[in-house]
Design a protein around this motif. Structure first.
Motif, mmCIF file in Angstrom:
data_model
loop_
_atom_site.group_PDB
_atom_site.id
_atom_site.type_symbol
_atom_site.label_atom_id
_atom_site.label_comp_id
_atom_site.label_asym_id
_atom_site.label_seq_id
_atom_site.Cartn_x
_atom_site.Cartn_y
_atom_site.Cartn_z
ATOM 1 N N ILE A 58 2.370 1.676 -3.450
ATOM 2 C CA ILE A 58 1.385 2.153 -4.423
ATOM 3 C C ILE A 58 1.157 3.654 -4.241
ATOM 4 O O ILE A 58 1.090 4.413 -5.214
ATOM 5 N N LYS A 59 1.047 4.093 -2.990
ATOM 6 C CA LYS A 59 0.828 5.520 -2.724
ATOM 7 C C LYS A 59 2.014 6.354 -3.179
ATOM 8 O O LYS A 59 1.856 7.463 -3.673
ATOM 9 N N ARG A 68 0.830 -1.202 0.000
ATOM 10 C CA ARG A 68 0.000 0.000 0.000
ATOM 11 C C ARG A 68 0.866 1.256 0.000
ATOM 12 O O ARG A 68 0.559 2.237 -0.677
#
Length: 338
Positions: A111-112, A108
């Motif tokens: 991805i950010k 996560r």
């Protein structure tokens, strides 16, 4: 007395259907010597009673938990208990869960941030750190930030004490916060920004007083309790002139003036009240100056550090209400010194 079904025998197709297995799986477990048929009928077909089908159901469940055949054999042969076997597998599943949670946090975050392979490797190392490695990372950060910093003695040690403690079973959000914090505190630019913010904030003589050990002890001890009492009264909609507010703010004023070894006088009361009345404007001015100069502000430096520590420690949302400075100033102004 046992029911008739306890003695009834079922062909392999029925045994498979009742246990949730395929016929080939039932046949495999029989050939492996795990669950043999209860008997063969006259035609040589395998027949299973209720107890055998129940054991087939147990085998199916254990296999779904990735239990290997050797462990299942020990259980069925009486070499271990079902409780011990399930306890062992619970530990395995929990370790797998923690690993998956850490991987999710890394993914996560990548991805950010639009991360690279090198960042992925770094983040994996960050979430895999031992407690000692995490402690050393935070200590190294404060050692560099506080080196020869012109602030009162003990102030940096107090800041150092506000540190992250990642729990043994962290949530994905806690892992993500740790990844961000560990990355930040290892960044020379962030270290320099925090150092600059602390130096600039506590450079003025009046600000240095706020960083002294007696004042810090007061603000984090009895002063914090008195301030919380005032905030509670404000939340309840009480007037700054109410009896409870006046008693509390008088104790606060007496304690603050005692820190400098002076009595509470009308002049001291007025200075404190006037100072509190000016705080909102001063804070706005500082924010505007930071934005105009492009310099590091609280939210980007020490404030960000504290916010991430709170997220890691699970204390986010426990912060005090915004301080009603003008309301407190009105309460102070009404105090009549003895």
């Amino acid at each position: 007395m046992a029911s008739m079904s306890d003695h009834e025998l079922y062909p392999i197709g029925d045994a498979a259907r009742r246990s949730g297995l395929s016929v080939s799986a039932v046949r495999f477990y029989a050939d492996a010597g795990l669950i043999e048929p209860t008997r063969l009928n006259e035609a040589g077909h395998r027949m299973y009673d209720i107890q055998a089908i129940a054991r087939l159901e147990l085998v199916r469940t254990l296999r779904e938990l990735d239990t290997d055949l050797a462990e299942i054999r020990r259980l069925l042969d009486g070499g271990t208990t079902l409780h011990d076997l399930l306890t062992t597998h619970l530990g395995i599943v929990e370790r797998q869960e923690r690993t998956l949670r850490a991987r999710r946090a890394v993914l996560r975050t990548l991805i950010k941030q639009g991360g690279t392979t090198a960042q992925a490797d770094l983040m994996h190392k960050l979430v895999s750190m031992t407690d000692e490695e995490r402690e050393r990372t935070i200590d190294d950060f404060w050692t560099e930030v506080g080196a020869n910093l012109d602030v009162p003695d003990g102030f940096v040690d107090r800041l150092r004490a506000m540190r992250p403690v990642l729990p043994a079973d962290p949530t994905a959000a806690q892992l993500e916060a740790w990844i961000e914090l560990a990355d930040l505190v290892s960044d020379p630019a962030f270290r320099g920004a925090v150092r600059t913010y602390l130096r600039d904030t506590y450079a003025a003589p009046e600000a240095r007083t706020l960083a002294t050990e007696p004042f810090q002890e007061f603000m984090h001890g009895s002063g914090a309790a008195l301030m919380e009492e005032l905030l509670a009264a404000h939340r309840a909609g009480e007037s700054p002139l109410s009896g409870r507010v006046q008693r509390t703010v008088t104790l606060f004023l007496e304690a603050v003036t005692a820190l400098s070894g002076t009595p509470l006088t009308a002049e001291a009361r007025d200075r404190m009240a006037d100072g509190y009345r000016q705080i909102p404007g001063i804070l706005r001015q500082l924010d505007e100056e930071d934005a105009a100069a492009g310099g590091p502000g609280y939210g980007d430096t020490h404030g960000r550090y504290l916010a991430l520590v709170a997220a890691i420690n699970g204390t986010t949302g426990q912060e005090h209400d915004p301080i009603p400075y003008v309301w407190i100033a009105d309460a102070m102004q009404a105090v009549q010194p003895a």
